[in-house]
Design a protein around this motif. Sequence first.
Motif, PDB file in Angstrom:
ATOM      1  N   GLU A 254      -9.073   9.235   7.407  1.00 24.77           N
ATOM      2  CA  GLU A 254      -9.198   9.564   5.983  1.00 24.77           C
ATOM      3  C   GLU A 254      -8.346   8.660   5.099  1.00 24.77           C
ATOM      4  OE1 GLU A 254     -10.342  14.287   6.057  1.00 24.77           O
ATOM      5  OE2 GLU A 254      -8.249  13.697   6.314  1.00 24.77           O
ATOM      6  N   MET A 255      -7.216   8.179   5.614  1.00 27.12           N
ATOM      7  CA  MET A 255      -6.357   7.297   4.822  1.00 27.12           C
ATOM      8  C   MET A 255      -7.087   6.023   4.416  1.00 27.12           C
ATOM      9  SD  MET A 255      -3.239   8.212   3.984  1.00 27.12           S
ATOM     10  CE  MET A 255      -2.356   6.664   3.789  1.00 27.12           C
ATOM     11  N   TYR A 256      -8.072   5.612   5.241  1.00 23.15           N
ATOM     12  CA  TYR A 256      -8.757   4.349   4.987  1.00 23.15           C
ATOM     13  C   TYR A 256     -10.188   4.551   4.498  1.00 23.15           C
ATOM     14  CZ  TYR A 256      -4.649   3.079   7.502  1.00 23.15           C
ATOM     15  OH  TYR A 256      -3.338   2.965   7.882  1.00 23.15           O
ATOM     16  N   ASP A 257     -10.558   5.808   4.271  1.00 21.35           N
ATOM     17  CA  ASP A 257     -11.866   6.125   3.711  1.00 21.35           C
ATOM     18  C   ASP A 257     -11.718   6.169   2.191  1.00 21.35           C
ATOM     19  OD1 ASP A 257     -14.283   7.100   2.906  1.00 21.35           O
ATOM     20  OD2 ASP A 257     -14.346   8.753   4.355  1.00 21.35           O
ATOM     21  N   ASN A 258     -12.192   5.136   1.542  1.00 19.68           N
ATOM     22  CA  ASN A 258     -11.998   4.997   0.109  1.00 19.68           C
ATOM     23  C   ASN A 258     -12.584   6.176  -0.671  1.00 19.68           C
ATOM     24  OD1 ASN A 258     -10.656   3.234  -1.630  1.00 19.68           O
ATOM     25  ND2 ASN A 258     -12.542   2.300  -2.339  1.00 19.68           N
TER      26      ASN A 258
ATOM     27  N   MET B 210      13.365   1.829   8.299  1.00 18.17           N
ATOM     28  CA  MET B 210      12.610   2.723   9.165  1.00 18.17           C
ATOM     29  C   MET B 210      12.760   4.163   8.659  1.00 18.17           C
ATOM     30  SD  MET B 210      11.895   0.111  11.072  1.00 18.17           S
ATOM     31  CE  MET B 210      10.902   0.820  12.394  1.00 18.17           C
ATOM     32  N   GLY B 211      11.948   5.060   9.222  1.00 15.42           N
ATOM     33  CA  GLY B 211      12.076   6.474   8.874  1.00 15.42           C
ATOM     34  C   GLY B 211      10.758   7.091   8.453  1.00 15.42           C
ATOM     35  N   CYS B 212      10.815   8.350   8.061  1.00 15.20           N
ATOM     36  CA  CYS B 212       9.621   9.089   7.653  1.00 15.20           C
ATOM     37  C   CYS B 212       9.062   8.562   6.342  1.00 15.20           C
ATOM     38  CB  CYS B 212       9.955  10.563   7.447  1.00 15.20           C
ATOM     39  SG  CYS B 212      10.320  11.464   8.935  1.00 15.20           S
TER      40      CYS B 212
ATOM     41  N   LEU C 101      15.838 -11.775   4.562  1.00 11.46           N
ATOM     42  CA  LEU C 101      14.668 -10.949   4.249  1.00 11.46           C
ATOM     43  C   LEU C 101      14.950  -9.469   4.466  1.00 11.46           C
ATOM     44  CD1 LEU C 101      11.578 -10.551   3.731  1.00 11.46           C
ATOM     45  CD2 LEU C 101      11.234 -11.048   6.171  1.00 11.46           C
ATOM     46  N   ALA C 102      14.435  -8.645   3.554  1.00 13.10           N
ATOM     47  CA  ALA C 102      14.440  -7.188   3.714  1.00 13.10           C
ATOM     48  C   ALA C 102      13.026  -6.676   3.491  1.00 13.10           C
ATOM     49  CB  ALA C 102      15.397  -6.529   2.718  1.00 13.10           C
ATOM     50  N   LEU C 103      12.561  -5.780   4.339  1.00 12.11           N
ATOM     51  CA  LEU C 103      11.219  -5.215   4.199  1.00 12.11           C
ATOM     52  C   LEU C 103      11.122  -3.908   4.960  1.00 12.11           C
ATOM     53  CD1 LEU C 103       8.638  -7.177   6.422  1.00 12.11           C
ATOM     54  CD2 LEU C 103      11.105  -7.311   6.749  1.00 12.11           C
ATOM     55  N   LYS C 104      10.046  -3.176   4.719  1.00  9.53           N
ATOM     56  CA  LYS C 104       9.787  -1.948   5.454  1.00  9.53           C
ATOM     57  C   LYS C 104       9.227  -2.275   6.837  1.00  9.53           C
ATOM     58  CE  LYS C 104       8.752   1.119   1.517  1.00  9.53           C
ATOM     59  NZ  LYS C 104       7.789   2.130   1.018  1.00  9.53           N
ATOM     60  N   GLY C 105       9.590  -1.432   7.815  1.00 10.47           N
ATOM     61  CA  GLY C 105       9.053  -1.606   9.161  1.00 10.47           C
ATOM     62  C   GLY C 105       8.512  -0.319   9.745  1.00 10.47           C
ATOM     63  N   MET C 106       8.245   0.670   8.887  1.00  7.70           N
ATOM     64  CA  MET C 106       7.953   2.020   9.357  1.00  7.70           C
ATOM     65  C   MET C 106       6.640   2.160  10.128  1.00  7.70           C
ATOM     66  SD  MET C 106       9.330   3.162   5.758  1.00  7.70           S
ATOM     67  CE  MET C 106       8.397   4.641   5.472  1.00  7.70           C
ATOM     68  N   LEU C 107       5.748   1.197   9.986  1.00 15.20           N
ATOM     69  CA  LEU C 107       4.531   1.241  10.795  1.00 15.20           C
ATOM     70  C   LEU C 107       4.863   1.197  12.286  1.00 15.20           C
ATOM     71  CD1 LEU C 107       1.769  -1.002   9.143  1.00 15.20           C
ATOM     72  CD2 LEU C 107       1.583   1.394   9.767  1.00 15.20           C
ATOM     73  N   LEU C 108       6.019   0.640  12.618  1.00 16.26           N
ATOM     74  CA  LEU C 108       6.425   0.556  14.017  1.00 16.26           C
ATOM     75  C   LEU C 108       7.622   1.460  14.310  1.00 16.26           C
ATOM     76  CD1 LEU C 108       4.367  -1.800  14.186  1.00 16.26           C
ATOM     77  CD2 LEU C 108       5.910  -2.825  15.840  1.00 16.26           C
TER      78      LEU C 108
ATOM     79  N   PHE D 172      -5.227  12.431  -2.220  1.00 20.55           N
ATOM     80  CA  PHE D 172      -6.571  12.913  -1.887  1.00 20.55           C
ATOM     81  C   PHE D 172      -7.071  14.006  -2.835  1.00 20.55           C
ATOM     82  CE2 PHE D 172      -4.898  11.738   2.409  1.00 20.55           C
ATOM     83  CZ  PHE D 172      -5.777  10.713   2.694  1.00 20.55           C
ATOM     84  N   GLY D 173      -6.132  14.680  -3.539  1.00 21.92           N
ATOM     85  CA  GLY D 173      -6.515  15.881  -4.270  1.00 21.92           C
ATOM     86  C   GLY D 173      -6.780  17.033  -3.338  1.00 21.92           C
ATOM     87  N   ASP D 174      -6.193  16.987  -2.115  1.00 24.30           N
ATOM     88  CA  ASP D 174      -6.512  17.977  -1.091  1.00 24.30           C
ATOM     89  C   ASP D 174      -5.355  18.039  -0.083  1.00 24.30           C
ATOM     90  OD1 ASP D 174      -7.532  19.559   0.910  1.00 24.30           O
ATOM     91  OD2 ASP D 174      -9.430  18.494   1.089  1.00 24.30           O
ATOM     92  N   ARG D 175      -4.715  19.187   0.019  1.00 26.00           N
ATOM     93  CA  ARG D 175      -3.605  19.346   0.965  1.00 26.00           C
ATOM     94  C   ARG D 175      -4.040  19.278   2.420  1.00 26.00           C
ATOM     95  NH1 ARG D 175       0.605  24.145  -0.731  1.00 26.00           N
ATOM     96  NH2 ARG D 175       1.270  23.301  -2.762  1.00 26.00           N
ATOM     97  N   ASN D 176      -5.304  19.460   2.678  1.00 20.79           N
ATOM     98  CA  ASN D 176      -5.779  19.539   4.060  1.00 20.79           C
ATOM     99  C   ASN D 176      -5.980  18.172   4.702  1.00 20.79           C
ATOM    100  OD1 ASN D 176      -6.213  22.502   4.512  1.00 20.79           O
ATOM    101  ND2 ASN D 176      -7.467  22.223   2.680  1.00 20.79           N
ATOM    102  N   LYS D 177      -5.877  17.108   3.935  1.00 17.91           N
ATOM    103  CA  LYS D 177      -6.095  15.769   4.468  1.00 17.91           C
ATOM    104  C   LYS D 177      -4.762  15.113   4.813  1.00 17.91           C
ATOM    105  CE  LYS D 177     -10.589  14.737   2.404  1.00 17.91           C
ATOM    106  NZ  LYS D 177     -10.960  16.139   2.270  1.00 17.91           N
ATOM    107  N   TRP D 178      -4.706  14.513   5.994  1.00 14.94           N
ATOM    108  CA  TRP D 178      -3.467  13.931   6.501  1.00 14.94           C
ATOM    109  C   TRP D 178      -3.115  12.680   5.718  1.00 14.94           C
ATOM    110  CZ3 TRP D 178      -0.540  15.782  10.692  1.00 14.94           C
ATOM    111  CH2 TRP D 178       0.559  14.977  11.036  1.00 14.94           C
ATOM    112  N   TYR D 179      -1.850  12.597   5.294  1.00 12.73           N
ATOM    113  CA  TYR D 179      -1.358  11.443   4.547  1.00 12.73           C
ATOM    114  C   TYR D 179      -0.334  10.674   5.371  1.00 12.73           C
ATOM    115  CZ  TYR D 179       1.190   8.656   1.150  1.00 12.73           C
ATOM    116  OH  TYR D 179       1.796   7.620   0.507  1.00 12.73           O
ATOM    117  N   SER D 180      -0.514   9.372   5.452  1.00 10.97           N
ATOM    118  CA  SER D 180       0.439   8.435   6.044  1.00 10.97           C
ATOM    119  C   SER D 180       0.468   8.506   7.572  1.00 10.97           C
ATOM    120  CB  SER D 180       1.833   8.615   5.442  1.00 10.97           C
ATOM    121  OG  SER D 180       2.650   7.497   5.715  1.00 10.97           O
ATOM    122  N   PHE D 181       1.592   8.074   8.154  1.00  7.33           N
ATOM    123  CA  PHE D 181       1.670   7.801   9.585  1.00  7.33           C
ATOM    124  C   PHE D 181       1.437   9.040  10.436  1.00  7.33           C
ATOM    125  CE2 PHE D 181       5.166   5.142   7.590  1.00  7.33           C
ATOM    126  CZ  PHE D 181       4.320   4.082   7.312  1.00  7.33           C
TER     127      PHE D 181
END
Length: 337
Positions: A3-7, A51-53, A174-181, A219-228
């Motif tokens: 759902e995260m990638y369903d436009n 890193m992190g949630c 360099l500083a950047l987010k790495g939370m995907l991993l 999403f406008g919907d609490r039932n849809k999973w958001y993020s990782f």
Amino acid sequence: MDEMYDNSKRTSFFKKDVSLETALSDLNELIDGIECPIDTNESQSPIILIMGCPRSGSTLLLQWLAASGLFSYPSNLIARFYKNPYLGIRTQQALLEFDPLNQLGFKETKLDFSSSLGKTYGALGPSEYWYYWRTFFKFENDSQILSQNQLAKVDGKKFIDQLLAFEQLTNKPLALKGMLLNWHIPYLYSLNQKFIFINVNRDPLLNAQSLLMAREKFFGDRNKWYSFKPSEYKELKDESPITQVVGQVIYTRKAVSEGLSQIPMENIINIEYTDFCSNPKKFLDALVYKFNKLGGNIESKNVDQDLLKPFDERKDIKLSDSEVKFLREELIRLSNN
């Protein structure tokens, strides 16, 4: 499709523009593979990875690091050249940084600390840079967990080598987010022993509440999973939204903690979001100490004093009393599993 990638599932603000996506895809196919003069033998400073949630304060932390002037970072402009960071950095320099007469009309603006679910504003706003990460790491729908066979297929050397362009072209580490991993910290350390992993934690109740609010906003919907999605996603996917976000926080924090336990402490900074907001200088001092101990060379004396002032941390409760009660109960239950 996740759902995260369903436009079609997104609210209007977060829908991807098809014309822009097509243009970026065309552009990056053209620049992919162009050889750029990156010296992979040059001495390298540590690279900061946040890193992190999700919804734990990572965006504010990256914005703050960018505003400090001590670090380079993937901006929104650079991120559009995700298959060739070198060309992205050079383009930003040509259009913004090296145009003293402002002939092109792209005036640099001072970085602020506004964002919307990780999205910042302006060409120089820090980007999450996930398109770059996903060029190398091919995640499947149900989680951000990769098998050893999948990791073995990643061109880890190229992943690191391309990031070297940031320091070599800007003369700033360099500083950047790495939370995907979040779930593959030891693997990242195996690629570069000079990563500094900043593990940012937020009050679990506020973190879970923020994830629930993010679902409504995105999403406008609490039932849809958001993020990782943690490895326990399959156990959570049929639970209530509150149980899901509580599990998302607890299991993600657990995975990050377990990953960090397998690497040297000299590469780790643990920071509570509330502590960062109340005393940014203390965090900066700890970062400078660890950074320089790993062979870097930065000083904090020229950092804008306004950046060292406390931030207002939002701690307001937006859920009903019954929802908060249930959330607290789930935090206890899942923490003890």
